[in-house]
Design a protein around this motif. Structure first.
Motif, PDB file in Angstrom:
ATOM      1  N   PRO A 391       0.827  -1.218   0.000  1.00  9.82           N
ATOM      2  CA  PRO A 391       0.000   0.000   0.000  1.00  9.82           C
ATOM      3  C   PRO A 391       0.857   1.262   0.000  1.00  9.82           C
ATOM      4  CG  PRO A 391       0.098  -0.909   2.207  1.00  9.82           C
ATOM      5  CD  PRO A 391       0.815  -1.892   1.327  1.00  9.82           C
ATOM      6  N   PRO A 392       0.354   2.353  -0.563  1.00  8.10           N
ATOM      7  CA  PRO A 392       1.063   3.637  -0.482  1.00  8.10           C
ATOM      8  C   PRO A 392       1.111   4.118   0.965  1.00  8.10           C
ATOM      9  CG  PRO A 392      -0.677   3.680  -2.151  1.00  8.10           C
ATOM     10  CD  PRO A 392      -0.883   2.451  -1.336  1.00  8.10           C
ATOM     11  N   PRO A 393       2.018   5.034   1.301  1.00  7.57           N
ATOM     12  CA  PRO A 393       2.069   5.563   2.675  1.00  7.57           C
ATOM     13  C   PRO A 393       0.797   6.318   3.023  1.00  7.57           C
ATOM     14  CG  PRO A 393       3.564   6.767   1.228  1.00  7.57           C
ATOM     15  CD  PRO A 393       3.102   5.593   0.457  1.00  7.57           C
ATOM     16  N   MET A 394       0.367   6.218   4.263  1.00  9.00           N
ATOM     17  CA  MET A 394      -0.913   6.792   4.687  1.00  9.00           C
ATOM     18  C   MET A 394      -0.938   8.311   4.548  1.00  9.00           C
ATOM     19  SD  MET A 394      -3.002   4.346   6.033  1.00  9.00           S
ATOM     20  CE  MET A 394      -3.851   4.912   7.506  1.00  9.00           C
ATOM     21  N   ASN A 395       0.222   8.962   4.729  1.00  6.94           N
ATOM     22  CA  ASN A 395       0.211  10.429   4.775  1.00  6.94           C
ATOM     23  C   ASN A 395      -0.140  11.064   3.422  1.00  6.94           C
ATOM     24  OD1 ASN A 395       2.959   9.480   4.043  1.00  6.94           O
ATOM     25  ND2 ASN A 395       3.360  11.667   3.827  1.00  6.94           N
ATOM     26  N   ILE A 396       0.034  10.320   2.301  1.00  6.06           N
ATOM     27  CA  ILE A 396      -0.285  10.927   1.003  1.00  6.06           C
ATOM     28  C   ILE A 396      -1.640  10.460   0.472  1.00  6.06           C
ATOM     29  CG2 ILE A 396       2.148  11.227   0.415  1.00  6.06           C
ATOM     30  CD1 ILE A 396       1.869   8.842  -1.496  1.00  6.06           C
ATOM     31  N   LEU A 397      -2.429   9.782   1.333  1.00 10.17           N
ATOM     32  CA  LEU A 397      -3.764   9.362   0.928  1.00 10.17           C
ATOM     33  C   LEU A 397      -4.801  10.335   1.457  1.00 10.17           C
ATOM     34  CD1 LEU A 397      -3.536   5.520   1.631  1.00 10.17           C
ATOM     35  CD2 LEU A 397      -2.980   6.763  -0.463  1.00 10.17           C
ATOM     36  N   ASN A 398      -5.806  10.644   0.652  1.00  4.71           N
ATOM     37  CA  ASN A 398      -6.856  11.557   1.081  1.00  4.71           C
ATOM     38  C   ASN A 398      -7.720  10.915   2.170  1.00  4.71           C
ATOM     39  OD1 ASN A 398      -6.092  13.614  -0.631  1.00  4.71           O
ATOM     40  ND2 ASN A 398      -7.443  12.946  -2.287  1.00  4.71           N
ATOM     41  N   ALA A 399      -8.345  11.774   2.962  1.00  2.00           N
ATOM     42  CA  ALA A 399      -9.222  11.300   4.039  1.00  2.00           C
ATOM     43  C   ALA A 399     -10.572  12.001   3.925  1.00  2.00           C
ATOM     44  CB  ALA A 399      -8.588  11.584   5.393  1.00  2.00           C
ATOM     45  N   PRO A 400     -11.420  11.564   2.982  1.00  2.00           N
ATOM     46  CA  PRO A 400     -12.710  12.253   2.782  1.00  2.00           C
ATOM     47  C   PRO A 400     -13.744  11.971   3.865  1.00  2.00           C
ATOM     48  CG  PRO A 400     -12.515  10.368   1.312  1.00  2.00           C
ATOM     49  CD  PRO A 400     -11.192  10.495   1.997  1.00  2.00           C
ATOM     50  N   THR A 401     -13.518  10.987   4.731  1.00  2.00           N
ATOM     51  CA  THR A 401     -14.486  10.690   5.787  1.00  2.00           C
ATOM     52  C   THR A 401     -13.813  10.793   7.161  1.00  2.00           C
ATOM     53  OG1 THR A 401     -14.029   8.307   5.901  1.00  2.00           O
ATOM     54  CG2 THR A 401     -15.609   9.043   4.229  1.00  2.00           C
ATOM     55  N   ARG A 402     -14.633  10.959   8.202  1.00  2.00           N
ATOM     56  CA  ARG A 402     -14.106  11.077   9.552  1.00  2.00           C
ATOM     57  C   ARG A 402     -13.396   9.788   9.979  1.00  2.00           C
ATOM     58  NH1 ARG A 402     -18.206  12.490  14.334  1.00  2.00           N
ATOM     59  NH2 ARG A 402     -18.833  10.319  13.907  1.00  2.00           N
ATOM     60  N   LEU A 403     -13.970   8.648   9.591  1.00  2.00           N
ATOM     61  CA  LEU A 403     -13.346   7.380   9.957  1.00  2.00           C
ATOM     62  C   LEU A 403     -11.938   7.281   9.376  1.00  2.00           C
ATOM     63  CD1 LEU A 403     -13.392   4.539  11.125  1.00  2.00           C
ATOM     64  CD2 LEU A 403     -14.504   3.766   8.995  1.00  2.00           C
ATOM     65  N   MET A 404     -11.765   7.702   8.144  1.00  2.00           N
ATOM     66  CA  MET A 404     -10.445   7.620   7.511  1.00  2.00           C
ATOM     67  C   MET A 404      -9.450   8.542   8.219  1.00  2.00           C
ATOM     68  SD  MET A 404     -11.620   7.392   3.509  1.00  2.00           S
ATOM     69  CE  MET A 404      -9.996   7.059   2.840  1.00  2.00           C
ATOM     70  N   LYS A 405      -9.931   9.698   8.662  1.00  2.00           N
ATOM     71  CA  LYS A 405      -9.051  10.594   9.412  1.00  2.00           C
ATOM     72  C   LYS A 405      -8.639   9.950  10.727  1.00  2.00           C
ATOM     73  CE  LYS A 405     -10.996  14.846   7.474  1.00  2.00           C
ATOM     74  NZ  LYS A 405     -11.805  16.070   7.744  1.00  2.00           N
ATOM     75  N   GLU A 406      -9.597   9.305  11.390  1.00  2.00           N
ATOM     76  CA  GLU A 406      -9.289   8.644  12.656  1.00  2.00           C
ATOM     77  C   GLU A 406      -8.301   7.500  12.466  1.00  2.00           C
ATOM     78  OE1 GLU A 406     -13.089   7.473  14.049  1.00  2.00           O
ATOM     79  OE2 GLU A 406     -13.677   9.502  14.729  1.00  2.00           O
ATOM     80  N   LEU A 407      -8.315   6.886  11.305  1.00  6.16           N
ATOM     81  CA  LEU A 407      -7.398   5.790  11.020  1.00  6.16           C
ATOM     82  C   LEU A 407      -6.007   6.268  10.600  1.00  6.16           C
ATOM     83  CD1 LEU A 407      -9.784   3.358   9.092  1.00  6.16           C
ATOM     84  CD2 LEU A 407      -8.903   3.109  11.434  1.00  6.16           C
ATOM     85  N   GLY A 408      -5.846   7.572  10.438  1.00  7.82           N
ATOM     86  CA  GLY A 408      -4.525   8.105  10.130  1.00  7.82           C
ATOM     87  C   GLY A 408      -4.291   8.482   8.690  1.00  7.82           C
ATOM     88  N   TYR A 409      -5.323   8.379   7.869  1.00 11.50           N
ATOM     89  CA  TYR A 409      -5.158   8.812   6.484  1.00 11.50           C
ATOM     90  C   TYR A 409      -4.823  10.306   6.439  1.00 11.50           C
ATOM     91  CZ  TYR A 409      -7.108   4.480   4.537  1.00 11.50           C
ATOM     92  OH  TYR A 409      -7.317   3.177   4.161  1.00 11.50           O
ATOM     93  N   HIS A 410      -3.887  10.664   5.612  1.00 16.69           N
ATOM     94  CA  HIS A 410      -3.496  12.059   5.353  1.00 16.69           C
ATOM     95  C   HIS A 410      -2.740  12.705   6.518  1.00 16.69           C
ATOM     96  CE1 HIS A 410      -3.725  15.257   2.423  1.00 16.69           C
ATOM     97  NE2 HIS A 410      -4.071  16.136   3.345  1.00 16.69           N
ATOM     98  N   ALA A 411      -2.569  11.983   7.613  1.00 16.79           N
ATOM     99  CA  ALA A 411      -1.884  12.558   8.780  1.00 16.79           C
ATOM    100  C   ALA A 411      -0.403  12.773   8.458  1.00 16.79           C
ATOM    101  CB  ALA A 411      -2.030  11.633   9.979  1.00 16.79           C
TER     102      ALA A 411
END
Length: 471
Positions: A391-411
């Motif tokens: 998988p690509p690194p989490m920090n360069i993936l978009n987080a269009p939902t709250r759940l994805m943000k909580e999981l660390g997407y785009h962090a």
């Protein structure tokens, strides 16, 4: 047809009578087609091209397309089952697309209608569709043959869809261009694409024999000239018959050799077969001359192809490939030059269009060369096959939902434009491909514009090292 059908379905007092049996409707259709096809009083005296006089009278007489019309061919099976579907005929000129469509209509008792995308528009199509709808009410189907269907734009192609959907027409579209690129996906999903082959030497020889039998005399050619005539046709049966018409008027005391035939036809016989090895040999020589930075040879081979009747699109396609594969980022303007010249050629046409072709050839042949971009993508393709599960690194993936943000997407993503020179020095490869395994796929050389690109990459690498890299 509509007038006869209406009379056949109405009683003398003007009231509609019950529908006639299918056999009666078919008989009406046959009578109507016969009335329409009967020549006028003086029509038989009008001159007709040899190609028209030699049109096959049945599908079994069509040559060169046995893969479709042979005993086990898909079109043969359709005719036997009386279940013709809409089709696209894709193939070079002179391979029988129009003839096959006419014969399909005849052998399946469908009314034949023909339109040309060059001469007609949506208004003409509507007239055909209205007539077909009227026939359908009378129990008569319509086969609509659309020549050069790829020349209709997307909106015009959409006009066919409702009539294909409800079976008002059975469409046969003819095109010399790749349907995948030129036709709407909606049309392709409702039709079967059949590829017609350029006529091989055996098929052309059969056609030549038929022409001589029809004319009642053999052409005044020796064996070599006869063979050269078949090669000159380039797989195009109609073109061969046009040449036969020129040659059959010659009254020569001795058979003509190749040179004499060339003079009789007022043209030389170039060694180039648009459908065979000669076609690919000259394209190969042309491309390698471009790659080898020899504008003289590149112009020579391009001219040979054009003199032999090669489609200009084939030369421009090879130029575009060379502009990317062999010039690439050493001179990014090469692709711009080729595409611009190609568009100008299509707008202006021949003979002025040769100016644009010549300019593009000169540019690509003399441009600095680099295949670094091509090699980078080849290497990337191999690496992708090996690591498609990573998988690509989490920090360069978009987080269009709250759940994805909580999981660390785009962090932790760093917006490059917030940093000097719009460069944050982040890592974009997956974790498994960093460190010693991190590939450097694109390796620009020191030629042309890539020299500047090399400087940029070295500068960014230094900035990343200075900042220790960021994730």
């Amino acid at each position: 047809m509509d007038h006869i059908a209406r009379k056949a379905h109405s009683s003398g007092d003007g009231h509609a009578s019950p529908p006639r049996p299918r056999s009666v409707r078919r008989q009406v259709a046959r009578v109507t087609r016969r009335v329409r096809s009967e020549p006028g009083l003086f029509e038989g005296q009008a001159p007709r091209p040899l190609a028209d006089r030699l049109r096959p009278a049945s599908l079994s007489e069509v040559i060169g397309q046995d893969h479709l019309l042979g005993p086990d061919g898909p079109i043969t099976r359709m005719v036997q089952a009386r279940a013709i579907t809409s089709m696209i005929f894709w193939g070079p000129p002179g391979t029988g697309k129009t003839t096959i469509a006419r014969l399909l209509a005849r052998e399946t008792e469908l009314e034949f209608e023909a339109v040309s995308a060059i001469q007609g528009g949506v208004a003409d199509l509507r007239k055909v569709f209205d007539a077909a709808r009227g026939r359908r009410v009378a129990g008569q189907g319509t086969l609509l043959f659309c020549d050069e269907i790829h020349r209709f734009n997307r909106a015009q192609q959409d006009a066919f869809l409702p009539y294909l959907e409800d079976g008002t027409i059975t469409l046969i579209g003819a095109t010399t261009e790749n349907p995948s690129f030129e036709l709407n996906g909606a049309i392709l999903s409702r039709t079967q694409v059949f590829v017609l082959h350029a006529l091989d030497e055996a098929a052309l020889a059969t056609l030549l024999d038929r022409a001589e039998a029809h004319l009642g005399r053999a052409l005044p050619l020796d064996a070599d000239a006869r063979s050269a005539l078949l090669g000159m046709a380039g797989g195009d049966g109609r073109y061969l018959l046009n040449l036969v018409e020129q040659l059959q008027t010659i009254d020569a005391p001795e058979p003509l050799d190749v040179a004499a035939m060339g003079r009789a036809l007022t043209r030389r016989l170039p060694s180039h077969d648009k459908a065979g090895d000669g076609h690919y040999d000259l394209l190969s020589a042309f491309h390698k001359s471009l790659r080898g930075s020899d504008p003289h040879a590149a112009h020579y081979y391009a001219a040979r192809m054009m003199v032999a009747g090669e489609a200009p699109e084939a030369v421009f396609r090879r130029l575009a490939c060379a502009a990317s594969e062999d010039v690439g980022m050493a001179d990014p303007q090469a692709m711009v030059q080729v595409i611009t010249a190609w568009q100008a050629f299509e707008r202006i046409g021949w003979p002025e269009g040769r100016l644009f072709l010549a300019q593009a050839i000169s540019y690509v042949a003399t441009a600095p060369k680099s295949n670094a971009s091509y090699m980078a993508f080849e290497a990337a393709t191999g690496l992708a096959r090996e690591t498609s599960h990573v998988p690509p690194p989490m920090n360069i993936l978009n987080a269009p939902t709250r759940l994805m943000k909580e999981l660390g997407y785009h962090a932790g993503y760093r917006y490059d434009h917030d940093y000097p020179d719009a460069y944050a020095g982040q890592e974009f490869f997956p974790e498994a491909l960093r460190g010693d395994r991190q590939p450097e796929l694109y390796q620009p050389n020191e030629r042309g514009f890539e020299r500047e690109i090399r400087k940029r990459l070295d500068y960014w690498a230094a900035q990343k090292a200075k900042r220790g890299g960021t994730s």
